[in-house]
Design an enzyme around this catalytic site. Structure first.
Site, PDB file in Angstrom:
ATOM      1  N   TYR A   1      20.671 141.691  73.639  1.00 44.82           N
ATOM      2  CA  TYR A   1      20.572 141.011  74.931  1.00 44.82           C
ATOM      3  C   TYR A   1      20.399 139.506  74.722  1.00 44.82           C
ATOM      4  O   TYR A   1      21.002 138.705  75.425  1.00 44.82           O
ATOM      5  CB  TYR A   1      19.386 141.559  75.741  1.00 44.82           C
ATOM      6  CG  TYR A   1      19.383 141.038  77.161  1.00 44.82           C
ATOM      7  CD1 TYR A   1      20.057 141.727  78.171  1.00 44.82           C
ATOM      8  CD2 TYR A   1      18.738 139.844  77.490  1.00 44.82           C
ATOM      9  CE1 TYR A   1      20.090 141.237  79.462  1.00 44.82           C
ATOM     10  CE2 TYR A   1      18.768 139.353  78.780  1.00 44.82           C
ATOM     11  CZ  TYR A   1      19.439 140.054  79.767  1.00 44.82           C
ATOM     12  OH  TYR A   1      19.476 139.559  81.039  1.00 44.82           O
TER      13      TYR A   1
ATOM     14  N   PHE B   1      42.375 122.110  92.034  1.00 47.26           N
ATOM     15  CA  PHE B   1      42.632 123.484  91.619  1.00 47.26           C
ATOM     16  C   PHE B   1      41.827 124.387  92.552  1.00 47.26           C
ATOM     17  O   PHE B   1      40.707 124.051  92.930  1.00 47.26           O
ATOM     18  CB  PHE B   1      42.275 123.742  90.150  1.00 47.26           C
ATOM     19  CG  PHE B   1      42.647 125.139  89.746  1.00 47.26           C
ATOM     20  CD1 PHE B   1      43.981 125.467  89.542  1.00 47.26           C
ATOM     21  CD2 PHE B   1      41.698 126.146  89.660  1.00 47.26           C
ATOM     22  CE1 PHE B   1      44.344 126.774  89.232  1.00 47.26           C
ATOM     23  CE2 PHE B   1      42.060 127.450  89.352  1.00 47.26           C
ATOM     24  CZ  PHE B   1      43.389 127.766  89.141  1.00 47.26           C
ATOM     25  N   THR B   2      42.402 125.543  92.879  1.00 45.14           N
ATOM     26  CA  THR B   2      41.844 126.408  93.932  1.00 45.14           C
ATOM     27  C   THR B   2      40.339 126.677  93.774  1.00 45.14           C
ATOM     28  O   THR B   2      39.552 126.350  94.660  1.00 45.14           O
ATOM     29  CB  THR B   2      42.627 127.727  93.947  1.00 45.14           C
ATOM     30  OG1 THR B   2      42.635 128.276  92.632  1.00 45.14           O
ATOM     31  CG2 THR B   2      44.066 127.505  94.404  1.00 45.14           C
TER      32      THR B   2
ATOM     33  N   ASP C   1      38.102 119.629  83.323  1.00 42.18           N
ATOM     34  CA  ASP C   1      38.513 121.030  83.391  1.00 42.18           C
ATOM     35  C   ASP C   1      39.393 121.227  82.156  1.00 42.18           C
ATOM     36  O   ASP C   1      40.564 120.855  82.144  1.00 42.18           O
ATOM     37  CB  ASP C   1      39.290 121.319  84.678  1.00 42.18           C
ATOM     38  CG  ASP C   1      39.717 122.785  84.765  1.00 42.18           C
ATOM     39  OD1 ASP C   1      39.773 123.456  83.711  1.00 42.18           O
ATOM     40  OD2 ASP C   1      40.005 123.248  85.877  1.00 42.18           O
TER      41      ASP C   1
ATOM     42  N   LYS D   1      42.851 131.206  79.276  1.00 39.26           N
ATOM     43  CA  LYS D   1      44.145 130.522  79.130  1.00 39.26           C
ATOM     44  C   LYS D   1      44.310 130.105  77.663  1.00 39.26           C
ATOM     45  O   LYS D   1      44.534 130.949  76.822  1.00 39.26           O
ATOM     46  CB  LYS D   1      44.217 129.323  80.089  1.00 39.26           C
ATOM     47  CG  LYS D   1      43.546 129.528  81.462  1.00 39.26           C
ATOM     48  CD  LYS D   1      44.264 130.426  82.417  1.00 39.26           C
ATOM     49  CE  LYS D   1      43.603 130.705  83.754  1.00 39.26           C
ATOM     50  NZ  LYS D   1      42.869 129.738  84.467  1.00 39.26           N
TER      51      LYS D   1
ATOM     52  N   ARG E   1      52.877 128.983  94.551  1.00 42.57           N
ATOM     53  CA  ARG E   1      51.986 127.831  94.515  1.00 42.57           C
ATOM     54  C   ARG E   1      52.506 126.861  95.558  1.00 42.57           C
ATOM     55  O   ARG E   1      53.315 125.988  95.259  1.00 42.57           O
ATOM     56  CB  ARG E   1      51.956 127.186  93.121  1.00 42.57           C
ATOM     57  CG  ARG E   1      51.012 127.846  92.133  1.00 42.57           C
ATOM     58  CD  ARG E   1      49.577 127.776  92.573  1.00 42.57           C
ATOM     59  NE  ARG E   1      48.632 128.339  91.615  1.00 42.57           N
ATOM     60  CZ  ARG E   1      47.529 129.017  91.971  1.00 42.57           C
ATOM     61  NH1 ARG E   1      47.260 129.257  93.239  1.00 42.57           N
ATOM     62  NH2 ARG E   1      46.681 129.446  91.064  1.00 42.57           N
TER      63      ARG E   1
ATOM     64  N   PHE F   1      45.442 133.163  98.953  1.00 44.53           N
ATOM     65  CA  PHE F   1      46.656 133.565  98.235  1.00 44.53           C
ATOM     66  C   PHE F   1      46.463 134.858  97.452  1.00 44.53           C
ATOM     67  O   PHE F   1      47.414 135.591  97.232  1.00 44.53           O
ATOM     68  CB  PHE F   1      47.135 132.439  97.300  1.00 44.53           C
ATOM     69  CG  PHE F   1      46.126 132.042  96.259  1.00 44.53           C
ATOM     70  CD1 PHE F   1      45.117 131.153  96.568  1.00 44.53           C
ATOM     71  CD2 PHE F   1      46.185 132.559  94.981  1.00 44.53           C
ATOM     72  CE1 PHE F   1      44.176 130.794  95.610  1.00 44.53           C
ATOM     73  CE2 PHE F   1      45.253 132.207  94.012  1.00 44.53           C
ATOM     74  CZ  PHE F   1      44.240 131.326  94.344  1.00 44.53           C
TER      75      PHE F   1
END
Ligand SMILES: *Cc1c(COP(=O)(O)O)cnc(C)c1O
Length: 447
Positions: free
Chosen positions: A60, A112-113, A203, A246, A370, A437
């Site tokens: 943990y 970005f969303t 980001d 990514k 998009r 979306f």
């Protein structure tokens, strides 16, 4: 891991897309032939990463894998402190909560969303300061992700530095078509913000792909390694959020990385509230190990050249056939300009959504919208946002498909392009409150 692909009949696809409300996010994966929905969590892990999965230390607290991850993060990105999170939006949630006060303005190079939503949920307002070229699919500017320094400077003048907690700096700007920033631009953003005491939060989701474009296109960068360029990008910022699904080649994971001790203390405390203990942040030990190894692999020259090269292969093929795509070709995806393909459809009939459904119907290739659906509504007025870019994204998972798969995709897009006069517009019949979306449903309009 190899996915067994399944081909479907036209009738099966007609039923599947109807049941999915003409939203490719609502298709079942077994009904998809080649899946270009997203590059998020869809990459194939390496033998080394799978070996790492077997070395999960599922304690943990204080798992060995956490320390491996911390070492990899420090070695490649160079930040001091690490807070693992279940994925990128977990990190966005935490940093937004700590730094943003109600009424604050957060300038950034295109929204970005999830990033924007967390900034808004914390009471802030996103302000787009990307260069104008980013909104023009035909502009071939080599660094379409760059910040317009005049726009940023006038925002600082207008709102005052106190109202700007940080500049939200993206790499390989997704919504602009996977377009990179230049080191020169980031250095200029850094010195402008420094003069006003404003932080820069990166980001870093596709930082290796951005570094590859810098190496290829920016004067004086050709001899450097991807790792060196990635290190310099990070060194020009105060911290980063990372969706490790990514560039970092894992199926799940993310982190927040910081340099300031006091902010790190708050972040590790909020991590306990929302993600899990600060030494696992919602991840299993084995996930952290795979991520630690993936970070190293993400900056290998051969990998990144093959990865971006495959996107280029698909893009060049489509452009060569006269299909309108966003130029220059991005790092993770090819974006089709749906306005150009379907000029007779008004934006309120969601041409990109309709084109994406049509490509699925033709071949079982799954892409995503998009455009206006992704842009959503203004949170203050409730009015729909109508972005200039109305795109279909063909996103390539890393290390999954072959060039032959890309040929199948390109031929399907060509076939749909040739019969584009038959594509009907769509009407939105279900709209969820957040990030519509993902879950919205549509019906075709009659002729
Ligand atoms: C995917 C993504 C995010 C969000 O990360 P998740 O892991 O999906 O939560 C943030 N920024 C960018 C640029 C992304 O592509």
């Amino acid at each position: 891991m190899v996915e067994r692909v399944r081909m479907t009949s036209r009738e099966e696809r007609e039923r599947a897309i109807r049941d999915a409300g003409y939203n490719t996010f609502l298709l079942r994966s077994r009904d998809v032939y080649i899946d270009l929905l997203t590059d998020s969590g869809t990459s194939a892990m390496s033998d080394e990463q799978w070996a790492g999965m077997m070395r999960g230390d599922e304690a943990y607290a204080g798992s060995t894998n956490f320390y491996h991850l911390e070492d990899a993060m420090r070695r490649v990105y160079g930040y001091r402190y690490l807070v693992p999170t279940h994925q990128g939006r977990g990190a966005e949630h935490i940093i937004s909560k700590i730094l943003i006060r109600p009424g604050d303005i957060i300038p950034g190079n295109m929204y970005f969303t999830t990033t924007k939503l967390h900034q808004e949920l914390a009471g802030g307002k996103f302000l787009d300061v990307i260069i104008d070229e980013a909104h023009d699919p035909a502009s071939t500017h080599p660094f379409k992700g760059n910040v317009d320094l005049d726009k940023l400077e006038s925002a600082i003048r207008k709102y005052g530095a106190k109202k700007i907690p940080y500049v939200s700096m993206a790499v390989s700007v997704n919504m602009a078509g996977g377009q990179p920033i230049s080191l020169e631009n980031l250095r200029a953003v850094r010195s402008l913000t420094k003069a006003h005491g404003i932080r820069v939060i990166l980001d870093a989701t596709r930082v290796a792909e951005n570094a590859y474009f810098i190496k290829r296109r920016e004067p004086g960068q050709q001899k450097r390694t991807i790792a060196e360029i990635v290190g310099e990008i990070c060194s020009l910022t105060d911290g980063c959020t990372m969706s490790a699904k990514k560039d970092c080649l894992v199926n799940v994971g993310g982190f927040l990385a910081l340099n300031e001790e006091e902010i790190y203390e708050q972040a590790s405390n909020l991590c306990v509230v929302y993600e899990g203990l600060h030494t696992y942040g919602g991840l299993a030990g084995r996930d952290m190990e795979a991520l630690a190894i993936g970070i190293g692999e993400s900056v290998e020259e051969d990998h990144i050249r093959a990865r971006v090269g495959q996107v280029e292969y698909l893009g060049k093929k489509l452009a060569g056939w006269g299909i309108p795509i966003v130029l220059p070709i991005g790092g993770h995806a090819v974006f089709i300009d749906a306005r150009k393909v379907l000029p007779r459809l008004p934006q309120k009939h969601f041409p990109a959504q309709a084109l994406s459904a049509a490509i699925y119907l033709d071949s079982g290739v799954r892409t995503m919208e998009r455009g206006a659906v992704s842009a959503g509504r203004n949170r203050e007025t409730g009015k729909p946002i109508w972005p200039r870019l109305e795109l279909v994204r063909l996103t390539l998972p890393r290390r999954v498909y072959t060039q032959a798969h890309m040929d199948v995709v390109a031929e399907s897009v060509l076939a749909v392009h040739e019969s584009r006069d038959q594509i009907l517009g769509l009407k939105m019949v279900y709209e969820p409150r957040f990030l519509r979306f993902f879950q919205a449903k549509f019906q075709p309009l009659d002729s």
